[in-house]
Design a protein around this motif. Structure first.
Motif: not given
Length: 301
Positions: A197-202
């Protein structure tokens, strides 16, 4: 014909970053076990995915993408990938047919491999059928046990590839219980879902500076949700500010999306608490890498 014997063994999935290795693993298993994003270097550690059938068990080892390492983290990722060659009964080299460096990489791949190796020409939906046939014909009979064309995200060619892998496995009883999909602890999958999710959102470099550590994982009785506390590590204070976001907006969004994925995976309600902390230059410090559970190459010790 005699009765067929059970086959089981390890299959190492190797290739450059972002060629579809994790997508292929998920397609083999019929489950979303390995995280997948459009960003390169999504996979940081090897992951076992167990695919069992009536007469076989293929234990797939999904690995970080092979690249020339620039820091201790990337050295750890490359060592993690190459170590699978020691364990594998079959090697599966995955190529993105629309990515030139991936085609060039496979030219030198077979030299150090001393066990059956299959070549997977992935993402063939991006080229014409004639070009796919030309590539497959060009690699046939060059030391490969077989050359197969797949579109892993569409499921095309995946079953034929799996059948070819099973034919190369040694005769053996199952290596793991046949109802298991992986030998990894549940908390490892939870950490990976948060990192995905961090990879997707940042954006930019920030997601690559993120590491996740599960601090608490408590199953509570009755209708109470499972309590999970995770630490989101970054390398600099400026990155912490980006991850937290104005008024905590970004970290709340990461938390909500991660919780939805985790609840779907665990099939129960979850209370997820995320805390962001700076671990200075963790990708370049071997003691920090060990703290986070990464394998450190011997020359770095």
């Amino acid at each position: 014909m005699g009765e067929s014997r059970f086959r089981a063994g390890f299959v190492a999935i190797l290739g450059l970053p972002n060629v579809g290795k994790s997508t292929l693993l998920n397609a083999f298993l019929g489950e979303r076990l390995s995280i997948v994003t459009p960003k390169a270097q999504t996979t940081q550690r090897r992951l076992l995915g167990i695919c069992s059938g009536p007469s076989y068990q293929a234990v797939f080892i999904d690995t970080p993408g092979l690249l020339e390492p620039r820091d201790p983290l990337q050295k750890s990722m490359r060592a993690e990938a190459m170590s699978t060659l020691d364990d594998a009964d079959v090697v599966l080299a995955v190529v993105d047919v629309g990515f030139g460096p991936s085609i060039e990489w496979v030219d030198s791949f077979l030299a150090p491999v001393d066990r059956p190796a299959l070549l997977c020409l992935n993402k063939v939906d991006r080229i014409s059928p004639a070009e796919g046939e030309r590539l497959a014909a060009g690699w046939s009979g060059r030391g490969w046990a077989g050359v197969h064309r797949t579109s892993a995200d569409r499921g095309e060619g995946v079953q034929r590839m799996l059948d070819a892998i099973v034919d190369l496995l040694p005769e053996s009883p199952p290596l793991y219980p046949v109802d298991e999909l992986s030998n990894a602890p549940v908390r490892d999958f939870v950490a990976e879902m948060i990192r995905e999710t961090c990879l997707e959102e940042l954006s930019e470099e920030v997601p690559y500076a993120v590491a996740i550590q599960i601090e608490q994982f408590r199953e509570r009785g009755g209708d109470r949700p499972t309590y999970i506390e995770a630490r989101v590590f970054v390398e600099r204070e400026s990155q912490k500010g980006i991850v937290v976001g104005a008024g905590g907006r970004t970290i709340r969004k990461i938390g909500v999306r991660s919780r939805e994925k985790i609840e779907c995976f665990l099939e129960r309600r979850v209370f997820l608490e995320l805390r962001v902390k700076v671990l200075p230059n963790w990708r370049r410090k071997t003691n920090h890498l060990r703290l986070l559970g990464f394998r450190v190459p011997s020359e770095e010790t």
